[in-house]
Design a protein around this motif. Structure first.
Motif, short mmCIF file in Angstrom:
data_model
loop_
_atom_site.label_atom_id
_atom_site.label_comp_id
_atom_site.label_asym_id
_atom_site.label_seq_id
_atom_site.Cartn_x
_atom_site.Cartn_y
_atom_site.Cartn_z
N ALA A 176 0.83 -1.20 0.00
CA ALA A 176 0.00 0.00 0.00
C ALA A 176 0.86 1.25 0.00
N GLY A 177 1.98 1.24 0.74
CA GLY A 177 2.88 2.38 0.76
C GLY A 177 3.49 2.65 -0.61
N LEU A 178 3.92 1.58 -1.29
CA LEU A 178 4.50 1.74 -2.62
C LEU A 178 3.46 2.23 -3.62
N ALA A 179 2.25 1.69 -3.53
CA ALA A 179 1.19 2.12 -4.44
C ALA A 179 0.83 3.58 -4.21
N ALA A 180 0.80 4.00 -2.94
CA ALA A 180 0.50 5.41 -2.63
C ALA A 180 1.62 6.32 -3.13
N ALA A 181 2.87 5.86 -3.00
CA ALA A 181 4.00 6.69 -3.43
C ALA A 181 4.04 6.84 -4.95
N THR A 182 3.63 5.79 -5.67
CA THR A 182 3.66 5.83 -7.14
C THR A 182 2.32 6.25 -7.73
N HIS A 183 1.30 6.39 -6.87
CA HIS A 183 -0.05 6.73 -7.32
C HIS A 183 -0.55 5.75 -8.37
N SER A 184 -0.25 4.47 -8.16
CA SER A 184 -0.62 3.44 -9.14
C SER A 184 -1.22 2.23 -8.43
N ALA A 185 -2.46 1.90 -8.78
CA ALA A 185 -3.08 0.70 -8.25
C ALA A 185 -2.44 -0.55 -8.84
N VAL A 186 -1.84 -0.42 -10.03
CA VAL A 186 -1.19 -1.57 -10.67
C VAL A 186 -0.07 -2.10 -9.77
N VAL A 187 0.68 -1.21 -9.16
CA VAL A 187 1.76 -1.62 -8.27
C VAL A 187 1.22 -2.43 -7.10
N TYR A 188 0.05 -2.05 -6.61
CA TYR A 188 -0.54 -2.74 -5.46
C TYR A 188 -0.94 -4.17 -5.81
N PHE A 189 -1.50 -4.37 -7.01
CA PHE A 189 -2.00 -5.69 -7.38
C PHE A 189 -0.96 -6.55 -8.08
#
Length: 253
Positions: A123-136
């Motif tokens: 979740a931290g990485l997805a928030a930092a990159t503003h990308s839901a793709v990173v989260y999934f």
């Protein structure tokens, strides 16, 4: 869907593993409390799998808790609060589950804690990159690694499905060493490699070509259907090989 989904599914699987999927049949004429003769001799045991309806009723609450609820929580937060709100909701869902178990006096496993740490980092990485793709993307790549592990175990003659079955149920070693049983677990390992690889292919295609809403619901349905099919084939095949192996002594005599 997400790490929170897979975590809760794993948690449900852990609870399911506490009750063995097979039970030993007591030979006729045996006294109560006596170990079956085959158990004492180390020979193959008879198995009696639970009824399919019982398995479904046992799995349904865990499916709702581990698959449907996390999707609904993430999607609702995404629509109402945006990506960051959905990420916070996903993390809150995981830690809420841990807190609930703590309040109820249930043990919190190390795997559950690791899953919580994992979803927090994602979740931290997805928030930092503003990308839901990173989260999934991370759990999908993890599924790919598991698929390859199942596949690699087949030519090595050490089927991963057999190891998992041994961990989940008290299956006698003599039964597992039977040639037909070993062949069955090789085939089931290949089956689950294909199921998981299909899961990965569908997930990656939808992740990069469809909206997050489509990914969450359509992908979840497809993956659940594939998993149910794999489980059905595995249970049917195991019942079949158990009946065959248990009939061998009487056939030989």
């Amino acid at each position: 869907m997400s790490q929170s989904e897979s975590m809760h599914t794993d948690r449900g699987a852990q609870r399911s593993m506490e009750t063995p999927a097979t039970t030993l049949e007591e030979p006729s004429g045996a006294r109560s409390g006596d170990a079956p003769a085959d158990a004492r001799d180390g020979g193959p045991h008879g198995f009696e799998l639970p009824r399919v309806t019982a398995l479904l009723m046992h799995a349904l609450p865990r499916f709702v808790e581990g698959v449907i609820a996390p999707v609904a929580v993430f999607y609702a937060a995404l629509m109402l609060l945006g990506l960051n709100g959905a990420l916070i909701a996903a993390v809150a869902w995981v830690y809420g589950g841990i807190f609930y178990r703590y309040l109820r006096g249930h043990p919190v496993s190390g795997m559950l804690v690791l899953a919580a740490v994992g979803v927090t980092v994602r979740a931290g990485l997805a928030a930092a990159t503003h990308s839901a793709v990173v989260y999934f993307l991370q759990p999908t790549l993890g599924t790919l690694m598991v698929s390859l592990a199942f596949l690699a175990s087949v030519p090595l003659g050490r089927p991963l499905a057999m190891k998992l079955a041994r961990d989940m149920a008290p299956i006698p070693e003599a039964f597992l060493k039977h040639a037909r049983v070993h062949q069955f677990f090789l085939r089931i390992s290949l089956l689950w490699s294909m199921v998981l690889f299909t899961n990965v292919a569908v997930s990656l295609w939808m992740l990069f070509n469809e909206s997050i809403g489509m990914y969450l619901w359509i992908r979840t349905g497809i993956v659940a259907g594939l998993g149910a099919l794999g489980v059905a084939i595995s249970v049917w095949g195991f019942r079949r090989v158990v009946r065959h192996v248990n009939r061998e002594p009487s056939t030989a005599s």
